[in-house]
Design a protein around this motif. Structure first.
Motif, mmCIF file in Angstrom:
data_model
loop_
_atom_site.group_PDB
_atom_site.id
_atom_site.type_symbol
_atom_site.label_atom_id
_atom_site.label_comp_id
_atom_site.label_asym_id
_atom_site.label_seq_id
_atom_site.Cartn_x
_atom_site.Cartn_y
_atom_site.Cartn_z
ATOM 1 N N GLY A 59 0.858 -1.042 0.150
ATOM 2 C CA GLY A 59 0.028 0.177 -0.031
ATOM 3 C C GLY A 59 0.986 1.305 -0.039
ATOM 4 O O GLY A 59 0.291 2.039 -0.521
ATOM 5 N N ASP A 60 1.947 1.287 0.593
ATOM 6 C CA ASP A 60 2.650 2.457 0.822
ATOM 7 C C ASP A 60 4.196 2.329 0.553
ATOM 8 O O ASP A 60 5.135 3.036 1.063
ATOM 9 C CB ASP A 60 2.580 2.983 2.298
ATOM 10 C CG ASP A 60 2.771 1.988 3.336
ATOM 11 O OD1 ASP A 60 3.206 0.866 3.003
ATOM 12 O OD2 ASP A 60 2.476 2.343 4.368
ATOM 13 N N VAL A 199 -6.234 6.961 -5.493
ATOM 14 C CA VAL A 199 -5.738 6.894 -4.179
ATOM 15 C C VAL A 199 -4.202 7.480 -4.154
ATOM 16 O O VAL A 199 -3.593 7.867 -3.134
ATOM 17 C CB VAL A 199 -5.359 5.139 -3.974
ATOM 18 C CG1 VAL A 199 -4.529 4.901 -2.646
ATOM 19 C CG2 VAL A 199 -6.539 4.647 -3.818
ATOM 20 N N THR A 203 -2.693 9.918 -1.457
ATOM 21 C CA THR A 203 -1.490 9.836 -0.484
ATOM 22 C C THR A 203 -0.519 10.863 -0.613
ATOM 23 O O THR A 203 0.137 11.121 0.331
ATOM 24 C CB THR A 203 -0.757 8.517 -1.077
ATOM 25 O OG1 THR A 203 -0.248 8.623 -2.299
ATOM 26 C CG2 THR A 203 -1.380 7.389 -0.653
ATOM 27 N N ASN A 231 -12.714 5.526 0.833
ATOM 28 C CA ASN A 231 -12.285 4.360 1.913
ATOM 29 C C ASN A 231 -12.461 3.158 1.129
ATOM 30 O O ASN A 231 -11.528 2.288 1.182
ATOM 31 C CB ASN A 231 -13.357 4.395 2.923
ATOM 32 C CG ASN A 231 -12.955 5.077 3.877
ATOM 33 O OD1 ASN A 231 -11.920 5.066 4.718
ATOM 34 N ND2 ASN A 231 -13.795 6.203 4.707
ATOM 35 N N CYS A 234 -8.955 2.634 -0.945
ATOM 36 C CA CYS A 234 -8.195 2.359 -0.065
ATOM 37 C C CYS A 234 -8.295 0.932 0.519
ATOM 38 O O CYS A 234 -6.976 0.363 0.529
ATOM 39 C CB CYS A 234 -8.087 3.408 1.167
ATOM 40 S SG CYS A 234 -7.712 5.283 0.626
ATOM 41 N N ALA A 238 -4.953 -0.606 -1.008
ATOM 42 C CA ALA A 238 -4.173 -0.324 -0.039
ATOM 43 C C ALA A 238 -4.190 -1.430 1.328
ATOM 44 O O ALA A 238 -3.385 -1.554 2.109
ATOM 45 C CB ALA A 238 -3.711 0.862 0.560
ATOM 46 N N SER A 241 -8.295 1.325 5.457
ATOM 47 C CA SER A 241 -9.016 2.392 5.279
ATOM 48 C C SER A 241 -8.350 3.758 5.246
ATOM 49 O O SER A 241 -7.090 3.395 5.499
ATOM 50 C CB SER A 241 -10.078 2.525 6.611
ATOM 51 O OG SER A 241 -9.334 3.025 7.731
ATOM 52 N N ALA A 242 -8.930 4.663 4.572
ATOM 53 C CA ALA A 242 -8.174 6.020 4.579
ATOM 54 C C ALA A 242 -7.596 6.535 6.112
ATOM 55 O O ALA A 242 -6.695 6.838 5.952
ATOM 56 C CB ALA A 242 -9.098 6.933 3.748
ATOM 57 N N MET A 245 -4.749 4.719 7.225
ATOM 58 C CA MET A 245 -3.492 5.109 6.276
ATOM 59 C C MET A 245 -3.179 6.469 6.978
ATOM 60 O O MET A 245 -1.888 6.902 7.086
ATOM 61 C CB MET A 245 -3.873 5.453 4.736
ATOM 62 C CG MET A 245 -3.972 4.150 3.991
ATOM 63 S SD MET A 245 -4.531 4.308 2.235
ATOM 64 C CE MET A 245 -2.878 5.028 1.588
#
Length: 299
Positions: A59-60, A199, A203, A231, A234, A238, A241-242, A245
């Motif tokens: 996700g990140d 998304v 971010t 949401n 995400c 990811a 949920s937002a 994050m």
């Protein structure tokens, strides 16, 4: 570009619901350290998984694989290429990917947290690290060998100025990738997933405003979609949920402050926009399982 170094290429599909979201290969726990960088050899991780990394997404995290020797089947976003010569593979955040390696594989995997990528790529083309591209190393093999050797050496020791040196070395790598990307920019880009673009926009906004504690509705409005839609995207792309994050970004920054600065807990709380240090401490313990002071002592 010469694609003769690809022995085979085919398009694969995976049901999205079956694709796990990892922090690192096979790991679902939070980012293990306040570092924004992780570097290891390809054999170091892949031998633990019988030389095959099942399809998953981060996700990140953005990853760069450098295949130095052996063979590797690199599957990213449904396209699989069998590589038999030195190559660089860019794996953007949110991309579904999986790998299979020969037992004589040589090379490295460099994982970069999204905030660091955004920082280092701020002066480069915005799509450089957002497009899954595989580049033949060609005549740049000696330079790439030396560059990754330096990154690995610096990553493995705690010398003064380590973070600055690592960022400088990685910046050199990103510039090299950017030049390759620009050389291909005249070609037609692959179709973009609109949900992924939303998304990515979220971010980017999150990186700029996480200290302001924007409500999810404000992020969603800035992206141009509803909070429910944000949401859902995400969670799909990811794996969280937002709000999760947002909280993870705050926790990551808090950890970095506690480990790498002499700021007091109250000062960390203020720097992250919390109204009260007590609220920050409760938030940090809820997210990590330990109080800020205890976390600092453990490190």
């Amino acid at each position: 570009m010469d694609f003769s170094w690809f022995l085979e290429a085919r398009v694969l599909k995976h049901p999205e619901a079956a694709v796990p979201v990892f922090k690192l290969y096979g790991e679902t726990a939070a980012w293990p350290t306040p570092d924004l960088i992780h570097c290891e050899s390809i054999p170091e991780r892949s031998r633990l998984h019988e030389w095959e990394i099942k399809p998953h997404r981060h996700g990140d995290l953005v990853q760069v694989l450098y295949v130095q020797g052996g063979q590797a089947e690199l599957e990213v976003e449904g396209r699989s290429n069998l590589v038999a010569m030195p190559a660089l593979q860019v794996v953007p955040a949110l991309s579904v990917h999986g790998f299979r390696f020969s037992r004589d594989i040589q090379g490295y995997v460099l994982s970069l947290a999204q905030p660091l990528v955004e920082q280092l790529c701020s002066t480069l083309d915005s799509q450089v690290m957002k497009t899954p591209v595989c580049y033949a190393a060609g005549d740049e093999v000696p330079q790439l060998d030396a560059l990754f050797a330096s990154i690995v050496q610096e990553y493995g020791r705690q010398a003064p100025g380590r973070d600055l040196m690592l960022q400088a070395l990685i910046s050199v790598l990103l510039v090299s990738i950017s030049r390759r990307w620009l050389a291909l920019s005249s070609q037609e880009s692959p179709a973009r997933d609109r949900g992924r673009e939303h998304v990515e926009a979220f971010t980017k906004l999150l990186e700029a405003h996480f200290r302001a504690h924007w409500p999810i509705e404000r992020y969603a409005a800035a992206v141009g979609i509803s909070a429910a839609h944000l949401n859902a995207l995400c969670r799909r792309l990811a794996g969280q949920s937002a709000l999760q994050m947002v909280n993870q970004r705050l926790v990551l920054e808090a950890k970095r402050c506690l480990v790498y600065t002499v700021m007091t807990v109250n000062q960390v709380s203020d720097s992250l926009g919390f109204s009260e240090p007590a609220y920050f401490s409760r938030f940090f313990k809820r997210e990590t399982g330990v109080a800020p002071k205890a976390f600092r002592i453990q490190r």
